[in-house]
Enzyme design. Structure first.
Site, PDB file in Angstrom:
ATOM      1  N   ASP A 101       0.886  -1.158   0.000  1.00 58.86           N
ATOM      2  CA  ASP A 101       0.000   0.000   0.000  1.00 58.86           C
ATOM      3  C   ASP A 101       0.932   1.218   0.000  1.00 58.86           C
ATOM      4  O   ASP A 101       2.157   1.069   0.114  1.00 58.86           O
ATOM      5  CB  ASP A 101      -0.877  -0.050   1.271  1.00 58.86           C
ATOM      6  N   ASP A 115       0.047   5.051   1.344  1.00 59.01           N
ATOM      7  CA  ASP A 115      -0.096   5.943   2.503  1.00 59.01           C
ATOM      8  C   ASP A 115       0.057   5.161   3.797  1.00 59.01           C
ATOM      9  O   ASP A 115      -0.684   4.209   4.044  1.00 59.01           O
ATOM     10  CB  ASP A 115      -1.459   6.634   2.474  1.00 59.01           C
TER      11      ASP A 115
END
Length: 219
Positions: A10, A12
């Site tokens: 991922d 963030d």
């Protein structure tokens, strides 16, 4: 040389600790509409959530179509403006990724953020040439906790989802990785271990991680 597993990150809270800057951008954006927000609300309703969910929560109605596109663009442009001077990888990330690459591991990024946010980070950190799959919010029709982005990433990497290790920091992201059938490592940048679904492993950062430790998850 190619290994029998792949790693998907991922973005963030996993590649960079962007969440404090997203908070600043959301606060400034919402204030324009006279909406006040608290850190507790952000923890519950912003981190790891899609923009459609966040806007619906704070505006108390569905935001769709052109209105959604305009609001999302404005908020994310504000984020990029605030964050551009602060792009920093989470500790140990670059070395960990270089170790994985040296051992023939295929890698990808799978983010709920818009493509331009990923472009900002890839323009500053030396990651682009290490990745064989790059997916952002525009690439899926269903956002996390739906597993679509991880299933598509596995397909791009030409490997079964069960042979993937997903690095996630949010409840919805961990849920998406698990629903895809992947092994999930919880990155504790935003939430505590007990605030996430059960993961295969947890790390505060990448300083202690190596190719061998990831390989061991399959043993």
């Amino acid at each position: 040389m190619e290994t029998s597993f792949a790693v998907i990150f991922d973005m963030d809270g996993v590649i960079c600790d962007t969440n404090p800057y997203h908070s600043l951008a959301w606060k400034a954006f919402l204030e324009k509409f006279g909406i006040t927000s608290s850190e507790e609300e952000f923890i519950a309703h912003m981190y790891g959530k899609s923009n459609s969910y966040i806007l619906k929560y704070f505006f108390k109605r569905e935001i769709i179509g052109e209105e959604f596109a305009q609001m999302e663009f404005e908020k994310e442009a504000l984020f990029r403006e605030i964050y551009a001077a602060h792009v920093t990888p989470i500790a140990g990330l670059i070395e960990f990724i270089e170790d994985l690459k040296a051992n023939g591991v295929k890698m990808g990024i799978a983010t709920s953020a818009p493509y331009l946010n990923m472009e900002l980070i890839l323009s500053i950190l030396p990651l682009r040439d290490k990745m064989q799959s790059l997916l952002a919010s525009e690439d899926v029709s269903s956002h996390k906790p739906n597993p679509e982005v991880y299933l598509k990433s596995a397909s791009n990497l030409d490997i079964s989802p069960e042979r993937c290790v997903v690095f996630e920091d949010s409840f919805s992201g961990v849920t998406a990785g698990k629903a895809a059938g992947a092994k999930v490592v919880g990155v504790l940048s935003t939430y505590k271990k007990e605030e996430l679904p059960v993961c295969d492993a947890y790390v505060p950062n990448y300083n202690e991680l190596s190719f061998q430790k990831i390989k061991d998850l399959f043993n």
